[in-house]
Enzyme design. Structure first.
Site, PDB file in Angstrom:
ATOM      1  N   SER A 174     -13.675  -2.722  -0.367  1.00 50.86           N
ATOM      2  CA  SER A 174     -14.444  -1.750  -1.175  1.00 50.86           C
ATOM      3  C   SER A 174     -15.958  -1.959  -1.057  1.00 50.86           C
ATOM      4  O   SER A 174     -16.653  -2.048  -2.080  1.00 50.86           O
ATOM      5  CB  SER A 174     -14.002  -1.794  -2.646  1.00 50.86           C
ATOM      6  OG  SER A 174     -12.657  -1.385  -2.778  1.00 50.86           O
ATOM      7  N   PRO A 175     -16.502  -1.996   0.168  1.00 48.60           N
ATOM      8  CA  PRO A 175     -17.957  -2.218   0.314  1.00 48.60           C
ATOM      9  C   PRO A 175     -18.767  -1.053  -0.252  1.00 48.60           C
ATOM     10  O   PRO A 175     -19.938  -1.238  -0.592  1.00 48.60           O
ATOM     11  CB  PRO A 175     -18.154  -2.354   1.829  1.00 48.60           C
ATOM     12  CG  PRO A 175     -16.994  -1.625   2.438  1.00 48.60           C
ATOM     13  CD  PRO A 175     -15.842  -1.837   1.490  1.00 48.60           C
ATOM     14  N   GLY A 212     -15.445   1.729  -3.467  1.00 45.21           N
ATOM     15  CA  GLY A 212     -14.372   2.726  -3.548  1.00 45.21           C
ATOM     16  C   GLY A 212     -14.903   4.149  -3.677  1.00 45.21           C
ATOM     17  O   GLY A 212     -14.187   5.036  -4.149  1.00 45.21           O
ATOM     18  N   GLY A 213     -16.151   4.384  -3.252  1.00 42.39           N
ATOM     19  CA  GLY A 213     -16.759   5.719  -3.329  1.00 42.39           C
ATOM     20  C   GLY A 213     -17.594   5.907  -4.588  1.00 42.39           C
ATOM     21  O   GLY A 213     -18.360   6.869  -4.703  1.00 42.39           O
ATOM     22  N   PHE A 235     -21.295   6.796  -4.722  1.00 42.38           N
ATOM     23  CA  PHE A 235     -21.726   8.190  -4.538  1.00 42.38           C
ATOM     24  C   PHE A 235     -21.375   9.072  -5.724  1.00 42.38           C
ATOM     25  O   PHE A 235     -21.975  10.118  -5.916  1.00 42.38           O
ATOM     26  CB  PHE A 235     -21.057   8.780  -3.282  1.00 42.38           C
ATOM     27  CG  PHE A 235     -21.291   7.954  -2.058  1.00 42.38           C
ATOM     28  CD1 PHE A 235     -22.481   8.064  -1.356  1.00 42.38           C
ATOM     29  CD2 PHE A 235     -20.335   7.043  -1.618  1.00 42.38           C
ATOM     30  CE1 PHE A 235     -22.716   7.283  -0.242  1.00 42.38           C
ATOM     31  CE2 PHE A 235     -20.556   6.268  -0.495  1.00 42.38           C
ATOM     32  CZ  PHE A 235     -21.748   6.387   0.192  1.00 42.38           C
ATOM     33  N   THR A 236     -20.363   8.689  -6.488  1.00 39.26           N
ATOM     34  CA  THR A 236     -19.814   9.641  -7.458  1.00 39.26           C
ATOM     35  C   THR A 236     -19.949   9.237  -8.924  1.00 39.26           C
ATOM     36  O   THR A 236     -19.923  10.095  -9.795  1.00 39.26           O
ATOM     37  CB  THR A 236     -18.307   9.866  -7.165  1.00 39.26           C
ATOM     38  OG1 THR A 236     -17.662   8.585  -7.209  1.00 39.26           O
ATOM     39  CG2 THR A 236     -18.076  10.496  -5.805  1.00 39.26           C
ATOM     40  N   TYR A 242       0.836  -1.210   0.000  1.00 43.60           N
ATOM     41  CA  TYR A 242       0.000   0.000   0.000  1.00 43.60           C
ATOM     42  C   TYR A 242       0.873   1.264   0.000  1.00 43.60           C
ATOM     43  O   TYR A 242       1.873   1.343   0.701  1.00 43.60           O
ATOM     44  CB  TYR A 242      -0.965   0.003   1.200  1.00 43.60           C
ATOM     45  CG  TYR A 242      -2.127  -0.978   1.040  1.00 43.60           C
ATOM     46  CD1 TYR A 242      -2.365  -1.643  -0.167  1.00 43.60           C
ATOM     47  CD2 TYR A 242      -2.989  -1.245   2.090  1.00 43.60           C
ATOM     48  CE1 TYR A 242      -3.422  -2.525  -0.318  1.00 43.60           C
ATOM     49  CE2 TYR A 242      -4.060  -2.128   1.954  1.00 43.60           C
ATOM     50  CZ  TYR A 242      -4.264  -2.762   0.734  1.00 43.60           C
ATOM     51  OH  TYR A 242      -5.320  -3.644   0.598  1.00 43.60           O
TER      52      TYR A 242
HETATM   53  N1  LIG Z   1      -7.572  -7.444  -0.651  1.00 45.58           N
HETATM   54  C1  LIG Z   1      -7.577  -6.615  -1.666  1.00 45.58           C
HETATM   55  O1  LIG Z   1      -7.211  -6.953  -2.810  1.00 45.58           O
HETATM   56  C2  LIG Z   1      -8.034  -5.201  -1.450  1.00 45.58           C
HETATM   57  C3  LIG Z   1      -8.264  -4.363  -2.559  1.00 45.58           C
HETATM   58  C4  LIG Z   1      -8.706  -3.056  -2.314  1.00 45.58           C
HETATM   59  C5  LIG Z   1      -8.911  -2.619  -1.010  1.00 45.58           C
HETATM   60  N2  LIG Z   1      -8.651  -3.462   0.055  1.00 45.58           N
HETATM   61  C6  LIG Z   1      -8.856  -3.023   1.455  1.00 45.58           C
HETATM   62  O2  LIG Z   1     -10.190  -2.542   1.575  1.00 45.58           O
HETATM   63  C7  LIG Z   1     -10.148  -1.247   2.144  1.00 45.58           C
HETATM   64  C8  LIG Z   1     -11.344  -0.463   1.686  1.00 45.58           C
HETATM   65  O3  LIG Z   1     -11.306  -0.268   0.271  1.00 45.58           O
HETATM   66  P1  LIG Z   1     -11.862   1.085  -0.347  1.00 45.58           P
HETATM   67  O4  LIG Z   1     -11.061   2.230   0.148  1.00 45.58           O
HETATM   68  O5  LIG Z   1     -12.022   0.917  -1.799  1.00 45.58           O
HETATM   69  O6  LIG Z   1     -13.309   1.092   0.412  1.00 45.58           O
HETATM   70  P2  LIG Z   1     -14.628   1.921   0.302  1.00 45.58           P
HETATM   71  O7  LIG Z   1     -15.040   2.201   1.721  1.00 45.58           O
HETATM   72  O8  LIG Z   1     -15.573   1.207  -0.604  1.00 45.58           O
HETATM   73  O9  LIG Z   1     -14.238   3.301  -0.422  1.00 45.58           O
HETATM   74  C9  LIG Z   1     -13.577   4.312   0.260  1.00 45.58           C
HETATM   75  C10 LIG Z   1     -13.596   5.553  -0.609  1.00 45.58           C
HETATM   76  O10 LIG Z   1     -14.960   5.998  -0.725  1.00 45.58           O
HETATM   77  C11 LIG Z   1     -15.009   7.391  -0.493  1.00 45.58           C
HETATM   78  N3  LIG Z   1     -16.302   7.737   0.071  1.00 45.58           N
HETATM   79  C12 LIG Z   1     -16.897   7.230   1.166  1.00 45.58           C
HETATM   80  N4  LIG Z   1     -18.087   7.844   1.393  1.00 45.58           N
HETATM   81  C13 LIG Z   1     -18.234   8.749   0.395  1.00 45.58           C
HETATM   82  C14 LIG Z   1     -19.261   9.682   0.077  1.00 45.58           C
HETATM   83  N5  LIG Z   1     -20.376   9.805   0.827  1.00 45.58           N
HETATM   84  N6  LIG Z   1     -19.092  10.455  -1.038  1.00 45.58           N
HETATM   85  C15 LIG Z   1     -17.976  10.322  -1.808  1.00 45.58           C
HETATM   86  N7  LIG Z   1     -16.964   9.455  -1.532  1.00 45.58           N
HETATM   87  C16 LIG Z   1     -17.097   8.678  -0.457  1.00 45.58           C
HETATM   88  C17 LIG Z   1     -13.894   7.636   0.507  1.00 45.58           C
HETATM   89  O11 LIG Z   1     -13.517   8.993   0.452  1.00 45.58           O
HETATM   90  P3  LIG Z   1     -13.311   9.822   1.832  1.00 45.58           P
HETATM   91  O12 LIG Z   1     -12.034   9.362   2.405  1.00 45.58           O
HETATM   92  O13 LIG Z   1     -13.264  11.234   1.355  1.00 45.58           O
HETATM   93  O14 LIG Z   1     -14.505   9.523   2.714  1.00 45.58           O
HETATM   94  C18 LIG Z   1     -12.810   6.703  -0.007  1.00 45.58           C
HETATM   95  O15 LIG Z   1     -12.029   7.299  -1.022  1.00 45.58           O
HETATM   96  C19 LIG Z   1      -8.793  -0.680   1.721  1.00 45.58           C
HETATM   97  O16 LIG Z   1      -8.348   0.376   2.561  1.00 45.58           O
HETATM   98  C20 LIG Z   1      -7.925  -1.899   1.861  1.00 45.58           C
HETATM   99  O17 LIG Z   1      -7.558  -2.059   3.222  1.00 45.58           O
HETATM  100  C21 LIG Z   1      -8.228  -4.743  -0.158  1.00 45.58           C
END
Ligand SMILES: NC(=O)c1ccc[n+]([C@@H]2O[C@H](COP(=O)([O-])OP(=O)(O)OC[C@H]3O[C@@H](n4cnc5c(N)ncnc54)[C@H](OP(=O)(O)O)[C@@H]3O)[C@@H](O)[C@H]2O)c1
Length: 295
Positions: A206-207, A210-211, A214-215, A51
């Protein structure tokens, strides 16, 4: 239903550190994010060696060093196996996977130093490696556990036929997979069926897509967003709470990993824990996301 085991004592909502480097925070700001999560019960932090181009674990460890006592209140998850081409790894000529015992051990040692801890609560193989040797992997996992460096082991993004041979050799604690209304493959390709069957609670990456929930502006995303907004408004909850409730409704008892920098997003996710969506609401969201009725 198989008795579901909580892997590594993880909190029901996990904080993901993937995006931490992008936030360009000071160590104090990173510490505030860690403490803000801990204070509301999000005590597990998901990492990977790669990461932030191999930088996030060190950024987290630097913040943790400001208040080392916090380590005993949290669970640390990391992953290994992906090899990036980057100036900090001059030996890598091509992006590839390495699940050899030598690499797994070296990556764990690196993660422990970077995170400034003596153990990982959970270590995952990040992606399936066509060259993975199940006997060798099971053996290095067992050795790392015996040495106390890793308490639990698991995998991420595996197909059922790739998880089974490893789980037969050494019991895995979890499978970390992607799931959200727009990304529903794990519901239908056997991955979550296998989790239920084996009693492995999946971690969900990414539940919130990944945002993009919303976007995103494409037609499918707009259709899904309209449905989510109307169902959330009817229930007096946020879209985040509704989407996390949709993920949690699966009988495999998923553990969602949030990637937000904002503690209020974690609070909205926690609000989903006592909810149980009725099946028709769950399928209404599935239908809006897929753009078709079930057959
Ligand atoms: N095992 C794997 O291969 C793998 C792959 C990918 C990820 N992961 C893990 O899963 C975790 C979560 O993944 P993710 O970050 O994609 O999860 P996510 O919770 O689906 O997406 C997070 C993103 O959504 C944005 N967001 C949330 N609420 C929002 C809203 N109301 N309006 C606009 N944007 C919004 C956040 O921005 P803000 O920060 O501005 O709220 C952030 O950039 C990662 O940190 C990592 O630990 C694992």
């Amino acid at each position: 239903m198989a008795a579901m085991h909580n892997p590594a004592g993880l909190s029901p909502i996990v904080a993901g550190a993937w995006r931490l480097a992008e936030w360009q925070w000071t160590p104090q700001q990173r510490l505030a994010w860690i403490e803000g999560n801990l204070d509301i019960g999000v005590t597990s932090f998901d990492h990977a060696d790669i990461y932030g181009g191999y930088s996030v674990e060190s950024l987290f460890g630097e913040a943790l060093a400001l208040r080392p006592a916090l380590r005993s209140r949290m669970q640390l998850v990391s992953k290994c196996g992906i090899q990036l081409v980057t100036p900090s790894r001059p030996g890598h000529q091509v992006k590839h996977y390495d699940t050899s015992a030598t690499h797994v051990r070296a990556s764990v040692e690196h993660s422990l130093r970077a995170l400034r801890t003596d153990h990982l609560d959970l270590l995952l193989i990040h992606r399936p490696d066509a060259l993975q040797d199940y006997d060798e992997l099971a053996e290095v996992f067992a050795t790392l556990r015996r040495e106390g460096k890793v308490r639990n082991v698991g995998v991420s993004n595996f197909a059922p036929h790739q998880l089974a041979p490893l789980h037969r050799r050494l019991p895995l604690a979890t499978h970390q997979v992607e799931l959200s209304p727009p990304q529903r493959s794990a519901l239908h390709d056997g991955v979550l069926d296998q989790c239920q069957d084996l009693g492995l609670r999946p971690m969900i990456w990414s539940p919130l897509a990944g945002g993009r929930i919303f976007t995103a502006q494409d037609e499918a995303a707009c259709r899904l967003r309209a449905t989510l907004e109307s169902l959330a408004a009817e229930r007096g909850i946020s879209v985040t709470t509704l989407v996390i409730a949709w993920v949690l409704r699966h009988p495999s008892q998923p553990l969602p990993i949030l990637g937000s920098r904002r503690i209020e997003v974690a609070q909205d996710a926690l609000a989903a824990l006592p909810l149980r969506l009725d099946a028709q609401t769950w399928w209404q969201i599935w239908t809006a996301a897929s753009g078709r009725e079930v057959p």
